[in-house]
Design an enzyme around this catalytic site. Structure first.
Site, PDB file in Angstrom:
ATOM      1  N   LYS A 246       0.850  -1.183   0.000  1.00  0.00           N
ATOM      2  CA  LYS A 246       0.000   0.000   0.000  1.00  0.00           C
ATOM      3  C   LYS A 246       0.890   1.239   0.000  1.00  0.00           C
ATOM      4  CE  LYS A 246      -4.260   1.467   2.300  1.00  0.00           C
ATOM      5  NZ  LYS A 246      -5.186   1.155   3.422  1.00  0.00           N
ATOM      6  N   GLU A 330     -19.642  -6.516   8.644  1.00  0.00           N
ATOM      7  CA  GLU A 330     -20.597  -5.820   9.508  1.00  0.00           C
ATOM      8  C   GLU A 330     -21.669  -6.739  10.077  1.00  0.00           C
ATOM      9  OE1 GLU A 330     -18.687  -2.820   6.876  1.00  0.00           O
ATOM     10  OE2 GLU A 330     -19.679  -4.747   6.503  1.00  0.00           O
ATOM     11  N   ARG A 358     -25.818  -2.764   5.903  1.00  0.00           N
ATOM     12  CA  ARG A 358     -25.498  -4.131   5.517  1.00  0.00           C
ATOM     13  C   ARG A 358     -25.871  -5.128   6.614  1.00  0.00           C
ATOM     14  NH1 ARG A 358     -19.592  -4.204   2.956  1.00  0.00           N
ATOM     15  NH2 ARG A 358     -20.618  -5.710   1.608  1.00  0.00           N
TER      16      ARG A 358
END
Length: 611
Positions: A246, A330, A358
């Site tokens: 990253k 979630e 969600r």
């Protein structure tokens, strides 16, 4: 930017000689650093997929071979290579380039993927559709981050794809070991062993019936291209495991262990005021949660891959065994919180408002049905800003108001955030919600007086404005403007906005016009709940001012709210128009108003005067 300027589409990428690809990658990184630092956006994830994206567009024929990005915030390089470089100065601005794949922008963006862990299910369905319509030449490509692979939908899709040996689906696993924070869980450990060559036997993917290629150096275009060509020839579901860093190629992002350069704000001019930066809603929440945890050993926190962005970093440092990061999952987060509550703890589930959508079923059936004391803290509630339609938190009130036994608070400032959070974690009879927007709350709005059920922010006998959370400032400004029309407007803040309390209902029945100002969906939000509770035949008109039933665009919060008619002036104008209608065909204003001389003539509006 000699090479990048020549790229108008994927065909130009394929035509470049291989020895020019490192130079192209370097130009792309320079471009991203310069433009994203100016506009704001997701910098670290895109610096990490430069070579990977170049290889994708050299091997596959987008959009004939659809490329789906999971999550879409790593698609900036894809946008550049599909001819949208000239639009990057408008990135994440109103009417500008989206920060995620966008179907309206380009045929190369098939899926507007901004919530994680969905790309593999899209790919499964697309490949089935291709087979049914005899488009067997298509290869469906899904680029999935290792953080997104912590989501349950990915594994639901993988177990289906693993049973379909004739499905030409290439799953590019972009493994950088991070989501926002380091990727957690058993799967992350498995990937680490694969990266190190220490995994005995078959990978998890192969055990599920998929082919596996890798690990591959994701910053070596030639290596990635070779692996992708081999995967394309398989004509069956195959995982290409690409290892990336990253922020690759930009030292500040590479060394950013706290992930501050995952997403950055637009560059701002330096401040010379000498004043300290005001605390954000998130930081106020995090500070108060630490204080509550010090007094409450049963208090724990759960989040879905976002301990830092949701304000749990300090709590995690102080009580590391009481903060649970479950990854981008979630649904699991909410039901795990239910289990914690069943075990005698009081869990605080800290997620962005848009992501709680969600896990609605889990909030309804696993928490509320059992009347469990779980507190949901919803950051980025209401209109949030430049992330656009998928990230505005405008649905939580509409969804959660139908959950039996739930109590929802919308603090208007820092003090009411502290108060409501404290009350929420002291509640042991069922679930509670505290919601707040992105940004800073500003100075406190001290009420004229506190009454059971609401705070009275401004007195007035003609019109009642019920403000929801930080919309109080706009409501007060509108009331001030209406005063110039000789209207005395009361403004109240219920703070605990749902369910509507009987004290607010009793107050509302004293006014011919009640205006509810909220930053959620007006069709089924607080105003709708109040109107339903009042019922018909009361002689009270309820005016609902909020976000219309549409996907809100990207833009600054203030800009988007103004666009929906929620500026103070627009609120005042709408109130005047509604009163004109009442005056011409319905009940009068409060009788106390009749004693004012000349009042009626002061605001003739063409459609009749208000008496």
């Amino acid at each position: 930017m000699a090479l990048l300027d020549q790229i108008t589409g994927p065909a130009d990428v394929r035509d470049l000689p291989a020895d020019q690809l490192p130079a192209l990658a370097n130009e792309i990184r320079q471009f991203l650093v310069l433009t994203v630092r100016a506009t704001g956006g997701h910098l670290g994830p895109n610096l990490g997929v430069v070579e990977l994206t170049i290889a994708l567009h050299r091997v596959f024929d987008s959009p004939h071979d659809p490329i789906i990005w999971d999550t879409g915030h790593q698609a900036y390089v894809h946008k550049l290579l599909t001819g949208r470089g000239k639009d990057f100065p408008t990135l994440r601005q109103r009417n500008g380039l989206s920060g995620y794949p966008c179907r309206a922008e380009s045929p190369h963006d098939l899926v507007e993927n901004s919530h994680a862990s969905t790309a593999l299910s899209h790919a499964d369905g697309l490949s089935k559709a291709a087979a049914l319509t005899c488009r067997q030449a298509n290869t469906v490509v899904a680029v999935v981050g290792d953080g997104a692979m912590t989501g349950g939908m990915c594994w639901e899709a993988l177990q289906n794809l693993g049973a379909r040996r004739n499905a030409p689906v290439v799953i590019v696993l972009n493994d950088n070991g991070r989501s926002y924070s380091p990727t957690c869980g058993g799967f992350a450990r498995h990937l680490a062993r694969l990266r190190a060559g220490e995994s005995p036997g078959e990978s998890l993917f192969e055990l599920l019936g998929l082919d596996y290629l890798g690990p591959v150096d994701g910053h070596d275009v030639e290596a990635v291209q070779t692996a992708l060509e081999k995967a394309r020839r398989c004509r069956s579901p195959v995982v290409v495991h690409c290892v990336t860093d990253k922020g690759h190629g930009y030292p500040p992002a590479e060394q950013d262990e706290a992930d501050h350069l995952h997403a950055i704000a637009p560059a701002a001019p330096p401040s010379h005021s000498g004043q300290p930066t005001p605390p954000s809603w998130t930081s106020i929440f995090g500070r108060q949660l630490c204080q509550l945890a010090a007094r409450r050993p049963d208090l724990v926190a759960v989040t879905a891959a976002m301990p830092g962005p949701t304000g749990l970093a300090a709590l995690s440092q102080r009580y590391p065994d009481r903060v649970f990061d479950v990854g981008i999952a979630e649904q699991h987060a909410v039901t795990s919180a239910a289990g914690l509550a069943l075990g005698g703890m009081h869990p605080v589930v800290a997620v962005y408002s848009t992501f709680l959508c969600r896990a609605f079923d889990q909030a309804l059936m696993d928490v509320a049905l059992h009347r469990l004391p779980v507190t949901f803290v919803l950051d980025r509630a209401g209109v949030t800003g430049p992330d656009g339609s998928s990230h505005h938190g405008v649905w939580d009130l509409a969804l959660l108001r139908v959950v039996p036994g739930i109590r929802i608070a919308a603090p208007r400032d820092g003090t009411t955030l502290v108060d409501t959070l404290t009350t929420a974690v002291e509640t042991d009879t069922g679930p509670t919600v505290v919601r707040f927007p992105k940004g800073t709350p500003g100075t406190d709005l001290v009420p004229a007086c506190r009454r059971p059920g609401f705070d009275l922010l401004r007195e007035g006998e003609d019109v009642l404005i019920v403000s929801v959370g930080p919309m109080a400032r706009r409501a007060l400004a509108a009331a001030e403007e209406l005063q110039a029309h000789q209207l005395a407007v009361a403004v109240v803040d219920p703070v605990w906005v749902l369910p509507v309390c009987r004290e607010v209902l009793a107050l509302a029945r004293r006014y011919p016009l009640v205006v509810v100002v909220e930053d959620g969906n007006r069709a089924s939000g607080v105003g709708s709940a109040l109107a339903e509770a009042l019922g018909v035949g009361t002689g009270v008109r309820v005016l609902l001012l909020g976000v219309p039933g549409e996907f809100a665009p990207a833009g600054a919060r203030e800009q988007v709210l103004d666009g929906f008619g929620l500026s103070p002036h627009s609120i005042a104008t709408t109130v005047l128009a509604s009163l004109a209608s009442i005056g011409s065909s319905g009940p009068c204003l409060n009788t106390a108003r009749a004693g004012r001389t000349g009042a009626a003539s002061a605001w003739q509006l063409g459609r009749g005067s208000v008496r």
